[in-house]
Scaffold this active site. Structure first.
Site, PDB file in Angstrom:
ATOM      1  N   HIS A 118      -7.665  -5.749  -0.384  1.00 31.04           N
ATOM      2  CA  HIS A 118      -6.444  -5.013  -0.078  1.00 31.04           C
ATOM      3  C   HIS A 118      -5.839  -5.537   1.222  1.00 31.04           C
ATOM      4  CE1 HIS A 118      -3.797  -1.538  -0.446  1.00 31.04           C
ATOM      5  NE2 HIS A 118      -4.060  -1.187   0.798  1.00 31.04           N
ATOM      6  N   SER A 127       0.847  -1.190   0.000  1.00 33.20           N
ATOM      7  CA  SER A 127       0.000   0.000   0.000  1.00 33.20           C
ATOM      8  C   SER A 127       0.889   1.248   0.000  1.00 33.20           C
ATOM      9  CB  SER A 127      -0.972  -0.042   1.175  1.00 33.20           C
ATOM     10  OG  SER A 127      -2.016   0.898   1.021  1.00 33.20           O
ATOM     11  N   GLU A 132      -8.969  -5.195  -4.642  1.00 31.60           N
ATOM     12  CA  GLU A 132      -8.381  -4.127  -3.822  1.00 31.60           C
ATOM     13  C   GLU A 132      -9.445  -3.166  -3.274  1.00 31.60           C
ATOM     14  OE1 GLU A 132      -5.266  -3.866  -2.986  1.00 31.60           O
ATOM     15  OE2 GLU A 132      -3.967  -4.672  -4.559  1.00 31.60           O
TER      16      GLU A 132
END
Length: 562
Positions: free
Chosen positions: A460, A233, A356
């Site tokens: 995610h 991330s 995600e």
């Protein structure tokens, strides 16, 4: 199906409280350091790598520490860098556990447990942690950069992976300044800096920690000539930005970017071509703090973290607290530098997760990165957003998402958000790197929680559980997860050791070839190399990306700060 209790922060702390075994003293150039041992792994926690960035050092490049003489007892993690403690991670965890199909009692137990662990935060936070197998000698070094939107997170807790270290690496994780303290830009700060730099203090922290590794890691059995940076991330974005930064050259030798590349980031100090500039946001913050006028930075440095907290969490300001194009740390945007082939000439592994957006979309991110359109709720709003974002290519993009009625829009926007913020940029990053004649390896993570009630898919951050051998306690887990974790750890460690993830006994992972692009699919049921699953989606979006890079180039040429 079975449920395995995964390694987590609380478990580590509980074991420590039961009486950890001290290690011997490591005589590092920084000073003597002792840690703790568990089985065959040694841990060194909370080691300072720079002076505390407080007082007059707030919003300055990190200053090196003089060597210490007394033995540093490195048994506990240092505090996290200052961040809001009443939002962000807790909300993410709640949505993640609910979407994983976990039972109500398990959800309550997990979120309650997480709530009991009060996060200690401080401006005095520049520390790193080391995990190493006993007897380590000249091993590859894996340098972890945590995620959290450049606003949240720390390098401790679940990232202290004994199972990853046991594969034959020295694992380093770091804290770096976040939010207002890490990525605040102001013209007075640029004027006082010898390089004219501002807005990249968190990135400079990462670079200072990498320099500390170069100077000291051999004492812990690591090879300073074989350092792999990896992150997820915001940590993945940091990996891309470090590869783009000339200031970081020579400090690492391979890179792994997980669900983040830095390619969407066009924030600049003094060039307003996509968002409000860093300088404008800095001046606005000073005005809101009541110190506008001369010597604004002196006034801001006099304020406490409590005084600054409302401004640090103001969404209008905090959206600018990301790495800045400042002409020094980042001379141009990461996407521009990769397009030019001017990034670090090292092997790269990069990838994204299939879903995600299944959690992140509900935290207010627009479906298309950089878009100013509000999240659509009707077919008409969806189509208008695509036209505004992709122009003549809107219909080509639309053809890849099933939107027949208003009820289809939110799910399609969630999927589009994952593709535009993460999937396409991972593909572009591999493509640009490979086009420079450099080895690139692309992956696509598709494993979702093995429960019938799950709704988040391969969300995610879910790959972290497999890379670190455990991430969330009581997470749904079965034999496929055991296999996948073993495979991913082996790929990651072999890449760190050699620059090539392949090893006998694993499915072959081809290097990225722009003429016939393939990706390693970490699938729900098996691991196999396939043609890029969403290639046509990414190609339909390519023109918009190229236009943004071109616009950024024009904006930088016209920006007075460059």
């Amino acid at each position: 199906m079975r449920t395995t209790l995964l390694l987590a922060t609380g478990v580590i702390l509980l074991l420590s409280a039961c009486g950890p075994t001290p290690t011997g003293v490591v005589d590092a150039p920084a000073g003597p350091i002792s840690g703790v041992r568990s089985d065959a792994t040694q841990f060194y926690r909370g080691i300072p790598y720079a002076q505390a960035p407080v007082g007059d050092l707030r919003w300055r490049a990190p200053e090196p520490l003089p060597a210490w003489r007394e033995t540093l007892a490195a048994q506990e993690f240092g505090p996290a860098c200052w961040q809001p403690t009443n939002s962000g991670n807790e909300q993410f965890l709640e949505r993640l556990t609910e979407g994983a199909g976990m039972g109500g009692f398990t959800q309550w137990l997990l979120t309650s447990f997480a709530g009991l662990a009060e996060l200690e935060v401080s401006e005095d936070c520049l520390t790193l942690n080391i995990a190493m197998p006993q007897g380590a000698k000249n091993l590859p070094v894996m340098f972890w950069i945590h995620g959290g939107g450049h606003q949240f997170g720390s390098g401790g807790g679940p990232y202290e992976s004994a199972s990853l270290a046991a594969q034959g690496v020295v694992l380093v994780s770091i804290n770096y300044r976040l939010g207002l303290y890490g990525f605040f830009a102001h013209p007075e700060l640029a004027a006082e800096d010898p390089h004219g730099s501002t807005g990249n203090y968190g990135t400079l922290d990462q670079i200072a920690a990498l320099q500390w590794v170069q100077d000291n890691i051999a004492a812990f059995g690591g090879d300073p000539e074989n350092v792999t940076i990896f992150g997820e991330s915001a940590g993945g974005h940091s990996v891309g930005q470090l590869m783009a930064s000339p200031v970081a050259r020579g400090l690492f030798h391979r890179a792994i970017a997980q669900s983040g590349t830095g390619f969407y980031q066009f924030q600049a100090t003094d060039a307003d071509y996509e968002r409000v500039s860093g300088f404008a946001a800095g001046r606005d913050l000073a005005r809101r703090a009541g110190v506008a006028g001369e010597d604004e930075i002196d006034g801001l440095r006099d304020l406490s973290t409590e005084d600054l907290a409302p401004l640090a969490t103001d969404p209008e300001l905090s959206e600018t607290f990301h790495p800045q194009i400042d002409g020094y740390v980042l001379p141009r945007s990461t996407a521009q530098i990769f397009t030019e082939g001017a990034q670090a000439a090292i092997p790269l592994m990069v990838g994204s997760n299939a879903d995600e957006g299944s959690v992140l979309y509900y935290f207010g991110l627009p479906p298309v990165d950089g878009s100013t359109n509000p999240p659509p709720t009707t077919v008409a709003e969806w189509e208008a957003m695509l036209r505004d974002s992709f122009g003549v290519n809107a219909e080509a993009v639309n053809s890849h998402y099933r939107v027949d009625t208003d009820q289809d829009v939110v799910k399609a926007a969630e999927q589009l958000m994952g593709d535009t913020w993460f999937g396409r940029h991972a593909f572009y990053m591999a493509h640009k790197h490979g086009a420079s004649g450099l080895p690139a390896y692309l992956y696509f993570y598709e494993r979702h929680p093995p429960t019938e009630a799950q709704t988040i898919g391969a969300s995610h951050a879910l790959e972290l559980a497999h890379v670190f051998g455990g991430f969330i306690p009581m997470w749904p887990w079965d034999e496929r997860d055991d296999e996948l974790s073993s495979q991913m750890q082996t790929y990651w460690v072999n890449f760190a050791a050699t620059g090539d993830p392949n090893r006998d006994g694993l499915p072959a992972w081809p290097t990225f070839d722009g003429l016939a692009p393939q990706e390693m699919s970490f699938g729900h049921e098996r691991t196999v190399a396939n043609p890029v699953a969403r290639l046509q989606r990414y190609l339909a979006m390519q023109a918009q990306f190229d236009q943004r890079v071109a616009a950024a180039t024009i904006g930088m040429e016209g920006g007075s700060g460059q």
